[in-house]
Design a protein around this motif. Sequence first.
Motif, PDB file in Angstrom:
ATOM      1  N   SER A 427       0.844  -1.208   0.000  1.00  0.00           N
ATOM      2  CA  SER A 427       0.000   0.000   0.000  1.00  0.00           C
ATOM      3  C   SER A 427       0.868   1.241   0.000  1.00  0.00           C
ATOM      4  O   SER A 427       0.511   2.258  -0.607  1.00  0.00           O
ATOM      5  CB  SER A 427      -0.960  -0.026   1.193  1.00  0.00           C
ATOM      6  N   THR A 428       1.996   1.141   0.691  1.00  0.00           N
ATOM      7  CA  THR A 428       2.916   2.292   0.663  1.00  0.00           C
ATOM      8  C   THR A 428       3.384   2.544  -0.766  1.00  0.00           C
ATOM      9  O   THR A 428       3.414   3.684  -1.250  1.00  0.00           O
ATOM     10  CB  THR A 428       4.120   2.047   1.556  1.00  0.00           C
ATOM     11  N   LEU A 429       3.763   1.439  -1.401  1.00  0.00           N
ATOM     12  CA  LEU A 429       4.213   1.570  -2.784  1.00  0.00           C
ATOM     13  C   LEU A 429       3.122   2.171  -3.653  1.00  0.00           C
ATOM     14  O   LEU A 429       3.354   3.049  -4.489  1.00  0.00           O
ATOM     15  CB  LEU A 429       4.606   0.189  -3.331  1.00  0.00           C
ATOM     16  N   LEU A 430       1.947   1.608  -3.383  1.00  0.00           N
ATOM     17  CA  LEU A 430       0.804   2.078  -4.186  1.00  0.00           C
ATOM     18  C   LEU A 430       0.606   3.576  -4.028  1.00  0.00           C
ATOM     19  O   LEU A 430       0.377   4.307  -4.986  1.00  0.00           O
ATOM     20  CB  LEU A 430      -0.455   1.315  -3.743  1.00  0.00           C
ATOM     21  N   LYS A 431       0.742   4.020  -2.774  1.00  0.00           N
ATOM     22  CA  LYS A 431       0.515   5.444  -2.510  1.00  0.00           C
ATOM     23  C   LYS A 431       1.435   6.314  -3.337  1.00  0.00           C
ATOM     24  O   LYS A 431       1.092   7.449  -3.665  1.00  0.00           O
ATOM     25  CB  LYS A 431       0.742   5.740  -1.014  1.00  0.00           C
ATOM     26  N   ASP A 432       2.608   5.814  -3.639  1.00  0.00           N
ATOM     27  CA  ASP A 432       3.552   6.639  -4.393  1.00  0.00           C
ATOM     28  C   ASP A 432       3.301   6.625  -5.890  1.00  0.00           C
ATOM     29  O   ASP A 432       3.995   7.280  -6.657  1.00  0.00           O
ATOM     30  CB  ASP A 432       5.001   6.162  -4.093  1.00  0.00           C
ATOM     31  N   THR A 433       2.374   5.802  -6.316  1.00  0.00           N
ATOM     32  CA  THR A 433       2.059   5.832  -7.747  1.00  0.00           C
ATOM     33  C   THR A 433       0.999   6.899  -8.008  1.00  0.00           C
ATOM     34  O   THR A 433       0.468   7.501  -7.070  1.00  0.00           O
ATOM     35  CB  THR A 433       1.519   4.472  -8.225  1.00  0.00           C
ATOM     36  N   LYS A 434       0.782   7.077  -9.270  1.00  0.00           N
ATOM     37  CA  LYS A 434      -0.206   8.114  -9.605  1.00  0.00           C
ATOM     38  C   LYS A 434      -1.607   7.619  -9.287  1.00  0.00           C
ATOM     39  O   LYS A 434      -2.091   6.639  -9.827  1.00  0.00           O
ATOM     40  CB  LYS A 434      -0.100   8.436 -11.108  1.00  0.00           C
ATOM     41  N   LEU A 435      -2.231   8.284  -8.347  1.00  0.00           N
ATOM     42  CA  LEU A 435      -3.588   7.870  -7.966  1.00  0.00           C
ATOM     43  C   LEU A 435      -4.489   9.079  -7.943  1.00  0.00           C
ATOM     44  O   LEU A 435      -4.071  10.187  -7.618  1.00  0.00           O
ATOM     45  CB  LEU A 435      -3.606   7.252  -6.563  1.00  0.00           C
ATOM     46  N   ASP A 436      -5.742   8.808  -8.283  1.00  0.00           N
ATOM     47  CA  ASP A 436      -6.682   9.923  -8.126  1.00  0.00           C
ATOM     48  C   ASP A 436      -7.126   9.980  -6.683  1.00  0.00           C
ATOM     49  O   ASP A 436      -6.798   9.109  -5.887  1.00  0.00           O
ATOM     50  CB  ASP A 436      -7.856   9.790  -9.098  1.00  0.00           C
ATOM     51  N   ASP A 437      -7.893  10.961  -6.339  1.00  0.00           N
ATOM     52  CA  ASP A 437      -8.258  11.171  -4.934  1.00  0.00           C
ATOM     53  C   ASP A 437      -8.973   9.985  -4.333  1.00  0.00           C
ATOM     54  O   ASP A 437      -8.710   9.580  -3.183  1.00  0.00           O
ATOM     55  CB  ASP A 437      -9.147  12.412  -4.792  1.00  0.00           C
ATOM     56  N   GLU A 438      -9.861   9.461  -5.158  1.00  0.00           N
ATOM     57  CA  GLU A 438     -10.618   8.322  -4.611  1.00  0.00           C
ATOM     58  C   GLU A 438      -9.680   7.161  -4.298  1.00  0.00           C
ATOM     59  O   GLU A 438      -9.720   6.561  -3.231  1.00  0.00           O
ATOM     60  CB  GLU A 438     -11.676   7.914  -5.632  1.00  0.00           C
ATOM     61  N   GLN A 439      -8.807   6.886  -5.314  1.00  0.00           N
ATOM     62  CA  GLN A 439      -7.868   5.780  -5.106  1.00  0.00           C
ATOM     63  C   GLN A 439      -6.953   6.054  -3.912  1.00  0.00           C
ATOM     64  O   GLN A 439      -6.655   5.172  -3.108  1.00  0.00           O
ATOM     65  CB  GLN A 439      -7.019   5.575  -6.369  1.00  0.00           C
ATOM     66  N   GLN A 440      -6.542   7.332  -3.787  1.00  0.00           N
ATOM     67  CA  GLN A 440      -5.693   7.715  -2.661  1.00  0.00           C
ATOM     68  C   GLN A 440      -6.390   7.410  -1.355  1.00  0.00           C
ATOM     69  O   GLN A 440      -5.821   6.852  -0.420  1.00  0.00           O
ATOM     70  CB  GLN A 440      -5.391   9.227  -2.750  1.00  0.00           C
ATOM     71  N   ASP A 441      -7.655   7.777  -1.358  1.00  0.00           N
ATOM     72  CA  ASP A 441      -8.417   7.538  -0.141  1.00  0.00           C
ATOM     73  C   ASP A 441      -8.466   6.048   0.197  1.00  0.00           C
ATOM     74  O   ASP A 441      -8.278   5.633   1.332  1.00  0.00           O
ATOM     75  CB  ASP A 441      -9.831   8.104  -0.330  1.00  0.00           C
ATOM     76  N   PHE A 442      -8.766   5.272  -0.859  1.00  0.00           N
ATOM     77  CA  PHE A 442      -8.810   3.820  -0.635  1.00  0.00           C
ATOM     78  C   PHE A 442      -7.482   3.333  -0.071  1.00  0.00           C
ATOM     79  O   PHE A 442      -7.423   2.512   0.858  1.00  0.00           O
ATOM     80  CB  PHE A 442      -9.101   3.081  -1.935  1.00  0.00           C
ATOM     81  N   CYS A 443      -6.394   3.849  -0.679  1.00  0.00           N
ATOM     82  CA  CYS A 443      -5.059   3.447  -0.238  1.00  0.00           C
ATOM     83  C   CYS A 443      -4.836   3.746   1.227  1.00  0.00           C
ATOM     84  O   CYS A 443      -4.333   2.922   1.989  1.00  0.00           O
ATOM     85  CB  CYS A 443      -4.036   4.208  -1.088  1.00  0.00           C
ATOM     86  N   ASP A 444      -5.237   4.983   1.613  1.00  0.00           N
ATOM     87  CA  ASP A 444      -5.078   5.358   3.015  1.00  0.00           C
ATOM     88  C   ASP A 444      -5.803   4.390   3.920  1.00  0.00           C
ATOM     89  O   ASP A 444      -5.303   3.964   4.979  1.00  0.00           O
ATOM     90  CB  ASP A 444      -5.606   6.780   3.246  1.00  0.00           C
ATOM     91  N   THR A 445      -7.028   4.083   3.458  1.00  0.00           N
ATOM     92  CA  THR A 445      -7.833   3.169   4.268  1.00  0.00           C
ATOM     93  C   THR A 445      -7.143   1.823   4.435  1.00  0.00           C
ATOM     94  O   THR A 445      -7.097   1.264   5.543  1.00  0.00           O
ATOM     95  CB  THR A 445      -9.212   2.961   3.617  1.00  0.00           C
ATOM     96  N   ILE A 446      -6.641   1.347   3.260  1.00  0.00           N
ATOM     97  CA  ILE A 446      -5.959   0.053   3.337  1.00  0.00           C
ATOM     98  C   ILE A 446      -4.811   0.115   4.337  1.00  0.00           C
ATOM     99  O   ILE A 446      -4.649  -0.758   5.197  1.00  0.00           O
ATOM    100  CB  ILE A 446      -5.411  -0.366   1.963  1.00  0.00           C
TER     101      ILE A 446
END
Lengths: 929, 119
Positions: A427-446
């Motif tokens: 998820s940390t890795l994911l956070k550093d990729t290009k994400l839109d706000d919604e995806q970012q939010d999901f990532c944070d949640t994860i």
Amino acid sequence: MPPTERPVRQVATARRRSRWLPHPKSVQAKVLLFVVPVVLLSTMLVFTLFELNARAQAEEELRAKLERLAEIQSAVLAESLWNVNDAQVELILASLITDQDVLAASVFDDRDRLVASVGATDRIERSDYVISREIAFGEAGREIVVGQLELALTDARLAQLRGERLFLTAALAGILLAAVIMATILANKQAVGRPLALLMESINREQQGKSRQAVDWQSDDEIGQVVSAFNAMQRRQSAYEAQLKEASDVLEQRVEERTAGLVKAEAKAQQARAQLTDAIESISEGFALYDPNDRLVLANSTYVRMMYSGIEKDIEENATFETVIRKSVAAGLIPDALKDTDAWIADRMKEHRNPQGPKLQKRRNEEWYRLEERRTDDGGMVVTFTDITELQRAKEAAEAANDAKSAFLATMSHEIRTPLNGIIGMSTLLKDTKLDDEQQDFCDTIETAADTLLTIINDILDFSKVEAGALELEAEPMDLTVAIESSVDLVASRAGEKGIELACRIEPDVPAAILGDPVRLKQILMNLLNNAVKFTEEGEVVLTCALQESHAAEDMAVLKFTVTDTGIGIPEDRMDRLFKSFSQVDASTTRRYGGTGLGLVITKRLVELMGGEITVTSRIGEGTEFSFTLPGRIVAPPKRSRNADLLSAIEGARVLVLDDNRTNRLIISDKLQNWGAVPTEAARPSEALSHLQGAGPFDVVIVDFKMPEMNGLEFTEAAHKALGDGTPPMILFSSITSTERSFREQVGAMNYAAILTKPAKSQQLLAALARTLAPDAQNAAAVAMEMAQPVGRHDLDILLVDDNAINRKVGSKILKRLGYEATVVTSGAEAIEACRERDFHIVLMDIEMPDMDGITAANHIRDLLPEERVPFIAALTANAINSERDAYLEAGMDGYLSKPIDIAALGETLNEALELRLARRAAISAREN
Amino acid sequence: MQDEVIDKQAIDRLLDMIGGDPEDLQELLDEFEQSAPDIVASMRTAADEGDLRALRINAHSLKSNATDMGAHRLSAMCASLEAACRDETVREPMAQIDAIDQELTRVRAALTALAGPNG
């Protein structure tokens, strides 16, 4: 003169006297013996006097008669003669002779011619009474002598009279004597004989044992006194005897009673003994009692059967303990004793004399017994044997089960954490990729969810460990300041985010360090602080540490930690649920504040495990105060807090662990996690490479050398190729003992931050990591230590030889510090043996030793072993003189180290040893080729 | 008084050398406490029997231990006895051993006093 002679002599004297005397046996006789002679004598005297008187008188008369007669007759005769009348003269004479007394008479004329005679004229001269008278005629004045008369009287009549008188006298005397004797006898009898006889009778009666009778005699004289005295004495005697008899009777009675009592007591004792013996027989343990002289007094049959089957007959009363032990050992009943029997027996006897407490003993057939010896008050010894074979088996089974449980826990913890770490990592890795706000939010949640899950799992695992009793606490010096401050630090950011004041205060009397488990203490503090911050909206959270009490004598201190907050508080009716598992104060708080509800339970258990107590006070809306006590021994703080420094250096570090072996990965990851680092595991080099190439930077990589796909070296090369300067520093783990020079050169070329040997020693790994991650002054000491370790270090077999105990200890500890477990021997001879049995890489040989000095021992070793097995032998010497040192080298030593041992020098020597060895082996293989 | 008999810095160095664990240090101090008198006893026996070699080795032993403990004076006394043994110029060994024993007693007292506060 011996006293005994005297009486004998006296007796003899008495006997001698009595031989000449009649031996009077009675008083009577004695009295008579006195009286008779006296009376006799006195009568004799009297009568003699009387007689003499009478006789004198008679003679007197006769003489007078003679004169008279003479006169008369002369006168008569005068005329006759004048008349010359012879016939007349004859007539006169004839009438004269008729007088009895006249003996003879003769008349002579004036011419002296015998005129006439009569009587026994021949006897005249013989008579005493003779008179001659002149016969004269005439008238007075004119007398004419006419003749002579010769007259003789005889005293015959006198004699006769005398005889009669004597006879009479004698008769009188006799009568007198007889009378006296009779009188005496009678008197005696009366006054003395009777009472004496009575006395004698009484005495005889007594002697014969008949009943006493008083002597019936009364008189005023001495005899009477004696009799009454005797009677009195008899009475007294009787009285005494009566008393005596009474006393004797009483005594007899008492004796009887006592005897009866004794018999009863004896019976009771017998009964008690029987009871006791029964009781002892019935217990399941083997029981034996030895007296103060170590002799067997009694033993129940269990004892004999259990312990001495086969030699029962030797376990008899009065056998000494030592005999029993010897026989048991001789019969092979105690396997442990067979190795060194005498030493074992000596030890056993020593323990027996001074029992320290129960101990376990193994017997044949893998049976285990618990043996307990206790001294009794009188110096005897009670020995009990309990069969604990089953217990032992159960214990072993339980231990095995426990081990299995712990292994399971460890595995589970790893198994669970790994994928979680994966999720978090991803998820940390994911956070550093290009994400839109919604995806970012999901990532944070994860991420949040994963973090929470990790916390929960950690809690659960801790909890289960605690419940299983598998939680072990360390006991090392804890720097309190560091522990407290680092805990506070970790909460600081969250507190800051919420705008809460965070303070910490350590009272001045708190010691610098106590013995304890710093990691767990931090866990407790973290839990409490986290809770405090969690449940506080505004205000402050304060952590205080104070000294509650101290006992200077044992260096024990009790600390009190308090976490106070101005939070929402805990309602009173929920307080009791606080420390119960899985309960939160309020279901809603779980949703608001999160948490498993396990934190406090674990905290409480940890506090209790550490010997402390935890309490809480709170007021709704005002705040809460948690406090716990922590006892611990005051110690010096860990020197320069190396570990704390090191730990802080690697805190939070991201570490990539590459090892194909799962167990190894597990071990290293666990350690890293415990230290607060964040490990990521990779089983294959390709995996690792992709991790590295991923954006998440790693602070350090730990690489195993031996891997199937490509070895560690190759991996490092590949990594460098792929990442260039961005390659994180690498630590190489190697378990091989390859000593080829080429390998070493290669390794050197890779410029590893550190090369460590497996199995991974925690301290070294920690130091290496710290050094790699924070190579600054803080770790100067750690660095120095690391530098001392020879590069290309492999597990060296080291033999330390020194006769001096302290030197041995110091040497071992220094070597241990460098990570080597050396074999230690105490003499040259032992060193030779050790080298014969085992291959040592290096021998550190003390030179100055008694018996065999170091040089000699070294030479022996060299002579003994084939060339390829000869170890590097370094001299340990306190001689600092250069010439001496050189002498050692000339004598064949491969190197020298001065004492006290310098770590750096030791490290260098170890290096040298390795190199020399390599050179030797190279030379040998060259020769062989 | 302690400082003359024991060099504290030496003790600190020793502690450092063995890894900084005060328990290890205490082990060494205890070992010294126990073994030093035995070495002195061995010295006496050796002197009694006229065994110069044994005397030298024992003196050497005690010297090195004393140095570790920072008991410099004791170490020096042992060193001179050792040297005399080596040169075979030993005079009145018993008197020297007695002096060493006395110094050892002082050293042990100082070490015990040291150990006190650290428990």
